[in-house]
Design an enzyme around this catalytic site. Structure first.
Site, PDB file in Angstrom:
ATOM      1  NE  ARG A  29      33.740  34.937  32.472  1.00 50.14           N
ATOM      2  CZ  ARG A  29      34.605  36.313  32.732  1.00 50.14           C
ATOM      3  NH1 ARG A  29      35.772  36.282  32.475  1.00 50.14           N
ATOM      4  NH2 ARG A  29      33.772  37.010  31.920  1.00 50.14           N
ATOM      5  CG  HIS A  82      33.222  34.555  27.876  1.00 53.03           C
ATOM      6  ND1 HIS A  82      33.763  35.734  28.163  1.00 53.03           N
ATOM      7  CD2 HIS A  82      32.926  34.366  28.232  1.00 53.03           C
ATOM      8  CE1 HIS A  82      32.928  35.894  29.305  1.00 53.03           C
ATOM      9  NE2 HIS A  82      32.139  35.198  29.479  1.00 53.03           N
ATOM     10  CG  ASP A  83      36.818  29.326  21.723  1.00 56.88           C
ATOM     11  OD1 ASP A  83      36.809  30.132  21.096  1.00 56.88           O
ATOM     12  OD2 ASP A  83      36.475  28.192  21.465  1.00 56.88           O
ATOM     13  CG  ASP A 133      36.923  29.889  15.753  1.00 60.09           C
ATOM     14  OD1 ASP A 133      36.706  30.239  17.995  1.00 60.09           O
ATOM     15  OD2 ASP A 133      36.891  30.214  15.552  1.00 60.09           O
ATOM     16  CB  SER A 175      38.815  32.725  18.048  1.00 58.79           C
ATOM     17  OG  SER A 175      37.541  32.674  18.688  1.00 58.79           O
ATOM     18  CG  ASN A 191      36.966  37.717  27.683  1.00 59.54           C
ATOM     19  OD1 ASN A 191      36.012  36.928  28.484  1.00 59.54           O
ATOM     20  ND2 ASN A 191      36.685  37.795  25.843  1.00 59.54           N
ATOM     21  N   PRO A 232      27.494  38.080  26.600  1.00 58.03           N
ATOM     22  CG  PRO A 232      25.316  36.283  27.381  1.00 58.03           C
ATOM     23  CD  PRO A 232      27.419  36.490  26.173  1.00 58.03           C
ATOM     24  CG  HIS A 282      26.961  32.505  36.696  1.00 52.28           C
ATOM     25  ND1 HIS A 282      25.288  33.262  36.159  1.00 52.28           N
ATOM     26  CD2 HIS A 282      28.073  32.681  36.071  1.00 52.28           C
ATOM     27  CE1 HIS A 282      26.860  34.309  35.370  1.00 52.28           C
ATOM     28  NE2 HIS A 282      27.452  33.710  35.104  1.00 52.28           N
ATOM     29  CB  THR A 283      26.628  26.048  41.015  1.00 50.26           C
ATOM     30  OG1 THR A 283      26.202  25.162  41.505  1.00 50.26           O
ATOM     31  CG2 THR A 283      27.009  25.590  39.783  1.00 50.26           C
ATOM     32  CG  ASP A 307      26.312  28.522  44.708  1.00 46.36           C
ATOM     33  OD1 ASP A 307      25.148  28.907  45.998  1.00 46.36           O
ATOM     34  OD2 ASP A 307      25.954  27.195  44.241  1.00 46.36           O
ATOM     35  CB  SER A 322      28.355  24.886  47.335  1.00 40.03           C
ATOM     36  OG  SER A 322      27.355  25.178  46.287  1.00 40.03           O
ATOM     37  CG  ASP A 325      25.353  22.873  45.040  1.00 40.51           C
ATOM     38  OD1 ASP A 325      25.197  24.392  44.000  1.00 40.51           O
ATOM     39  OD2 ASP A 325      25.550  23.409  45.719  1.00 40.51           O
TER      40      ASP A 325
END
Length: 326
Positions: free
Chosen positions: A62, A66-67, A74, A76, A94, A163, A193-194, A246, A249, A254
């Site tokens: 993540r 997000h970077d 870079d 940041s 964040n 997003p 998001h698994t 998820d 798991s 997966d």
């Protein structure tokens, strides 16, 4: 903007995909000679953190995402606030949720001992994200090297451009398109998001009073409600509680994330929306039935994402510390 190069392909324990979707004019030996132990240092750093905290794999993945979505890949997101700018660490997406900074700091410290001022924090973050996926059982991809670190960060850009789980799918697609990605990348990269967890505040609106109806979200299958309501009771004190993205798991990379969407048990509204849109539903179904297709496409999309807005050549710098500009 200059070129970036691939790290050498090695064989990890898990299923591997060694992809070569881009061509570089640099020889592989550019960093092999000046920092030959870089892949091993990054892998060991992530593995050490993973042994202590198996949530860290999702956090590192993540952090890289997000970077790259703010300014570019870079590093940041790693910068602390200064008198000149408010960084991205305390932006709403964040704040109290982005994790793994200390892992990158530790890897950077080891890299600096081995090869001072040679490898950027941006490259380390990209390598750490790859190793996190591999350690979770996911695909391997070639990480291109040669990124340089940015000189600034932007809290306002992070608030506006990342997003949100509350946004309509059209808004999320538009944000991906603005970064040079496409709607397929939305479906593929959502598959991150698994692994990992989400705070109750990001989905609790679906459980009790969806859009003022006094009822749960009709897109969420009722079978998922009892466990989620136990984790996230309808009170503010539960906002920071964690639920698995998820559930079968949460620590294993997966394709069950997509199976959940087909069964209408996706946790985030923005995730479940992929199944409700004809532009994306077919791909969700395909990934739910074919994990190898998902792994291949995920590796390709990660290489694509990790090239967003890169600095190379003489742009930016190689930071000594990932938290501060030199």
């Amino acid at each position: 903007m200059g070129h970036i190069i691939f790290s050498s392909c090695t064989i990890p324990f898990f299923f591997i995909l060694c992809l070569f979707p881009f061509v570089s004019s640099f020889p592989y030996s550019q960093f092999d000679g000046s920092c030959p132990y870089l892949p091993m240092i990054a892998r060991n750093g992530v593995w050490d953190a993973f042994r202590k905290d198996n949530r860290i794999a999702a956090s590192l993945l993540r952090l890289h995402f997000h970077d790259c979505f703010i300014i570019g890949c870079d590093a940041s997101i790693l910068l602390d606030d200064t008198n000149d700018f408010k960084g991205e660490k305390n932006a709403l997406p964040n704040r109290n949720s982005a994790r793994g900074y200390e892992v990158i700091d530790s890897i950077k410290a080891d890299v600096e001992k081995a090869c001072p001022l040679t490898i950027s924090c941006a490259d380390i973050l990209a390598l750490a994200a790859r190793e996190a996926v591999v350690l979770s059982g996911g695909p391997y991809w070639q990480v291109q090297l040669g990124r340089r670190d940015g000189l600034t960060a932007s809290e306002s850009a992070a608030n506006a451009q990342l997003p949100s789980p509350f946004e309509p799918l059209d808004n999320i697609v538009a944000k991906f398109l603005a970064k040079g990605l496409d709607i397929k990348d939305v479906v593929v990269l959502s598959g991150a998001h698994t692994i990992g967890f989400a705070q109750c505040i990001t989905f609790k609106n679906r459980l009790f009073n969806y859009k003022g109806s006094g009822q749960p979200d009709p897109a969420l299958d009722s079978s998922a409600l009892p466990d989620l309501k136990t984790i996230c009771p309808n009170q503010d004190s539960s906002n920071s509680n964690l639920a698995p993205l998820d559930s079968p798991s949460a620590y294993r990379f997966d394709n069950v994330y997509y199976t959940n969407l087909v069964r209408r048990t996706g946790l985030l509204e923005s995730d479940q929306a992929l199944m409700g849109d004809p532009r994306t539903a077919a791909l969700v179904k395909a990934y739910s039935m074919n994990p190898y297709l998902f792994y291949n496409d995920f590796a390709t999309s990660m290489v694509k994402m990790s090239n967003i807005g890169i600095l190379a050549g003489k742009d930016g710098q190689i930071r000594k510390s990932c938290r501060f500009v030199n």
